[in-house]
Design a protein around this motif. Structure first.
Motif, PDB file in Angstrom:
ATOM      1  N   ALA A  18       0.825  -1.193   0.000  1.00 38.09           N
ATOM      2  CA  ALA A  18       0.000   0.000   0.000  1.00 38.09           C
ATOM      3  C   ALA A  18       0.865   1.251   0.000  1.00 38.09           C
ATOM      4  CB  ALA A  18      -0.937  -0.011   1.199  1.00 38.09           C
ATOM      5  N   ALA A  19       2.070   1.167   0.607  1.00 36.23           N
ATOM      6  CA  ALA A  19       2.950   2.326   0.703  1.00 36.23           C
ATOM      7  C   ALA A  19       3.769   2.534  -0.564  1.00 36.23           C
ATOM      8  CB  ALA A  19       3.884   2.167   1.901  1.00 36.23           C
ATOM      9  N   THR A  20       3.781   1.541  -1.443  1.00 38.62           N
ATOM     10  CA  THR A  20       4.561   1.659  -2.671  1.00 38.62           C
ATOM     11  C   THR A  20       3.837   2.555  -3.668  1.00 38.62           C
ATOM     12  OG1 THR A  20       5.530  -0.530  -2.384  1.00 38.62           O
ATOM     13  CG2 THR A  20       5.568   0.391  -4.603  1.00 38.62           C
ATOM     14  N   ARG A  21       4.596   3.483  -4.264  1.00 43.88           N
ATOM     15  CA  ARG A  21       4.010   4.398  -5.243  1.00 43.88           C
ATOM     16  C   ARG A  21       4.579   4.091  -6.619  1.00 43.88           C
ATOM     17  NH1 ARG A  21       1.188   9.336  -5.206  1.00 43.88           N
ATOM     18  NH2 ARG A  21       0.548   9.612  -7.370  1.00 43.88           N
ATOM     19  N   ARG A  22       3.700   3.926  -7.581  1.00 40.22           N
ATOM     20  CA  ARG A  22       4.112   3.642  -8.956  1.00 40.22           C
ATOM     21  C   ARG A  22       3.958   4.915  -9.786  1.00 40.22           C
ATOM     22  NH1 ARG A  22       4.585  -1.685 -10.056  1.00 40.22           N
ATOM     23  NH2 ARG A  22       5.661  -2.029 -12.036  1.00 40.22           N
ATOM     24  N   LEU A  23       5.033   5.307 -10.447  1.00 38.18           N
ATOM     25  CA  LEU A  23       5.046   6.536 -11.223  1.00 38.18           C
ATOM     26  C   LEU A  23       5.254   6.233 -12.704  1.00 38.18           C
ATOM     27  CD1 LEU A  23       7.380   8.671  -8.925  1.00 38.18           C
ATOM     28  CD2 LEU A  23       4.882   8.571  -8.890  1.00 38.18           C
ATOM     29  N   ARG A  24       4.665   7.062 -13.560  1.00 36.03           N
ATOM     30  CA  ARG A  24       4.846   6.923 -15.003  1.00 36.03           C
ATOM     31  C   ARG A  24       5.754   8.041 -15.500  1.00 36.03           C
ATOM     32  NH1 ARG A  24      -0.244   6.824 -18.427  1.00 36.03           N
ATOM     33  NH2 ARG A  24      -0.671   8.725 -17.264  1.00 36.03           N
ATOM     34  N   PHE A  25       6.777   7.655 -16.257  1.00 36.21           N
ATOM     35  CA  PHE A  25       7.763   8.583 -16.804  1.00 36.21           C
ATOM     36  C   PHE A  25       7.670   8.487 -18.321  1.00 36.21           C
ATOM     37  CE2 PHE A  25      12.359  10.184 -15.920  1.00 36.21           C
ATOM     38  CZ  PHE A  25      12.287  11.080 -16.962  1.00 36.21           C
ATOM     39  N   GLY A  26       7.126   9.515 -18.958  1.00 40.33           N
ATOM     40  CA  GLY A  26       6.958   9.496 -20.415  1.00 40.33           C
ATOM     41  C   GLY A  26       8.028  10.302 -21.122  1.00 40.33           C
ATOM     42  N   VAL A  27       8.594   9.745 -22.181  1.00 40.44           N
ATOM     43  CA  VAL A  27       9.563  10.465 -23.013  1.00 40.44           C
ATOM     44  C   VAL A  27       9.219  10.251 -24.482  1.00 40.44           C
ATOM     45  CG1 VAL A  27      11.421  10.338 -21.309  1.00 40.44           C
ATOM     46  CG2 VAL A  27      11.220   8.547 -23.024  1.00 40.44           C
ATOM     47  N   VAL A  54       9.241   3.348  -4.283  1.00 41.44           N
ATOM     48  CA  VAL A  54       8.867   4.079  -5.496  1.00 41.44           C
ATOM     49  C   VAL A  54       9.287   3.250  -6.704  1.00 41.44           C
ATOM     50  CG1 VAL A  54       9.172   6.149  -6.888  1.00 41.44           C
ATOM     51  CG2 VAL A  54       9.121   6.335  -4.392  1.00 41.44           C
ATOM     52  N   VAL A  55       8.333   2.937  -7.547  1.00 42.32           N
ATOM     53  CA  VAL A  55       8.592   2.193  -8.778  1.00 42.32           C
ATOM     54  C   VAL A  55       8.267   3.111  -9.949  1.00 42.32           C
ATOM     55  CG1 VAL A  55       7.930   0.201 -10.183  1.00 42.32           C
ATOM     56  CG2 VAL A  55       8.047  -0.012  -7.688  1.00 42.32           C
ATOM     57  N   VAL A  56       9.217   3.262 -10.857  1.00 42.20           N
ATOM     58  CA  VAL A  56       9.039   4.154 -12.008  1.00 42.20           C
ATOM     59  C   VAL A  56       8.963   3.332 -13.282  1.00 42.20           C
ATOM     60  CG1 VAL A  56      10.003   6.076 -13.331  1.00 42.20           C
ATOM     61  CG2 VAL A  56      10.300   5.996 -10.839  1.00 42.20           C
ATOM     62  N   ASP A  57       7.870   3.445 -13.988  1.00 38.90           N
ATOM     63  CA  ASP A  57       7.695   2.783 -15.278  1.00 38.90           C
ATOM     64  C   ASP A  57       7.996   3.783 -16.386  1.00 38.90           C
ATOM     65  OD1 ASP A  57       6.786   0.321 -14.160  1.00 38.90           O
ATOM     66  OD2 ASP A  57       4.808   1.241 -13.855  1.00 38.90           O
ATOM     67  N   VAL A  58       8.926   3.444 -17.278  1.00 36.18           N
ATOM     68  CA  VAL A  58       9.342   4.341 -18.352  1.00 36.18           C
ATOM     69  C   VAL A  58       8.601   3.994 -19.638  1.00 36.18           C
ATOM     70  CG1 VAL A  58      11.287   5.156 -19.738  1.00 36.18           C
ATOM     71  CG2 VAL A  58      11.616   4.642 -17.299  1.00 36.18           C
ATOM     72  N   TYR A  59       8.038   5.006 -20.270  1.00 37.12           N
ATOM     73  CA  TYR A  59       7.307   4.849 -21.531  1.00 37.12           C
ATOM     74  C   TYR A  59       8.025   5.663 -22.604  1.00 37.12           C
ATOM     75  CZ  TYR A  59       3.561   2.955 -18.631  1.00 37.12           C
ATOM     76  OH  TYR A  59       2.836   2.193 -17.739  1.00 37.12           O
ATOM     77  N   PRO A  60       8.890   5.024 -23.419  1.00 37.43           N
ATOM     78  CA  PRO A  60       9.626   5.755 -24.455  1.00 37.43           C
ATOM     79  C   PRO A  60       8.832   5.898 -25.745  1.00 37.43           C
ATOM     80  CG  PRO A  60      10.320   3.480 -24.435  1.00 37.43           C
ATOM     81  CD  PRO A  60       9.274   3.611 -23.358  1.00 37.43           C
TER      82      PRO A  60
END
Length: 320
Positions: A18-27, A54-60
């Protein structure tokens, strides 16, 4: 209740999840570019420094839209973070666009120092007033021309159908030199070159290679006319939702991303040029830089009318 009991029974760490935050990183750029190198490094560092919270998902490759669309999404909070050149951000603060003035910096080292210090802080303040948090400054690199002919001096640009990014200083500078200039989405550039909509474009070498632009252009002219930084923008609303420890981790991850993008830009200037030569591209090194500088200076009057003489003086004065 049944789901919660089942989770507890098998010892699943539902509190940690529940404390984990997933972020989207668009380029907008493709893998192999400095922009993607920044994003990938940032994602790894964020996970490590936050202890996995913190988990960052990269969208190229513009999967989440082009630079203008992703900028809007960060502004309204529907996208967490993006990296782009200053041009699109100038839609919100025109002065930021002046960071891409041709021949603004004496060297790559002086450009990096300026963005790490006064110029970077000034632009960050301008964008913060418009609702954007500047996480850090990375590097796209030195811009060079590609075309199906050499470009050594301003005369070679006359009448040339030239694609430029969404950057008024770049567009107006080369328009003043006589090129037929159009701002155009990077994601659609390869196809536009293929069908002949443009005869030339300008980008850092790592972008030229990663996007395969050499498939449609025979000559690379090493003009190095503009240093382009990466501006990494974060949603302030999203940042406020994170814990102080997570915020600190993301800022440190931003530093790691900046260093990685700069290292990669420097290395690719050498290694990627070798790839272009091996693929049959002709590299032009005998550039009349003095003539190009003088022609760029002649465009300042036009830019002064657009951006204001005081803004031009201010940006130039903040260059270390």
């Amino acid at each position: 209740m049944i789901g919660l009991s089942a989770a507890a029974a098998v010892g699943m760490p539902h509190v940690a999840r529940a404390a984990t935050r997933r972020l989207r990183f668009g380029v907008a750029s493709v893998p192999g570019s400095t922009t993607h190198r920044y994003a990938a490094t940032f994602a790894r560092a964020a996970a490590e420094l936050s202890g996995g919270s913190v988990v960052v998902d990269v969208y190229p490759n513009a999967q989440l839209g082009d630079e203008l669309q992703m900028l809007k999404a960060v502004g309204d909070g529907s996208l967490d973070v993006t990296a782009m050149t200053p041009g699109p951000a100038s839609r919100h603060s025109k002065e930021v666009g002046l960071c891409e003035l041709p021949y603004l910096f004496d060297s790559v080292a002086s450009a990096r120092l300026a963005f790490d210090q006064q110029l970077g802080r000034h632009c960050a303040d301008l964008l913060q007033a418009k609702g954007f948090l500047t996480l850090s400054w990375g590097e796209s690199g030195l811009r060079h021309f590609t075309a199906n002919k050499p470009i050594r001096n301003p005369a070679d640009l006359k009448g040339l159908k030239l694609r430029v990014p969404h950057s008024e200083p770049i567009r107006q500078t080369f328009q003043a030199m006589g090129a037929s200039v159009e701002s155009f989405s990077f994601a659609q550039l390869p196809e536009a070159l293929r069908i002949g909509r443009f005869e030339a474009q300008e980008n850092p070498i790592n972008i030229i290679v990663s996007a395969g632009l050499n498939r449609f252009q025979s000559h690379l002219s090493l003009t190095g006319h503009i240093y382009t930084p990466l501006l990494v923008l974060f949603s302030p609303d999203v940042m406020d939702e994170l814990s102080p420890a997570q915020q600190a981790a993301l800022r440190k991850a931003g530093e790691a991303g900046s260093a990685a993008s700069r290292d990669y830009a420097e290395a690719s200037q050498r290694s990627d040029m070798s790839k272009l030569v091996a693929a049959g591209m002709t590299v032009i090194e005998d550039i009349d830089r003095r003539a190009l500088r003088e022609a760029a200076a002649a465009a300042i009057e036009t830019l002064s009318a657009e951006f204001g003489a005081e803004a031009l003086r201010r940006v130039r004065g903040l260059v270390a």
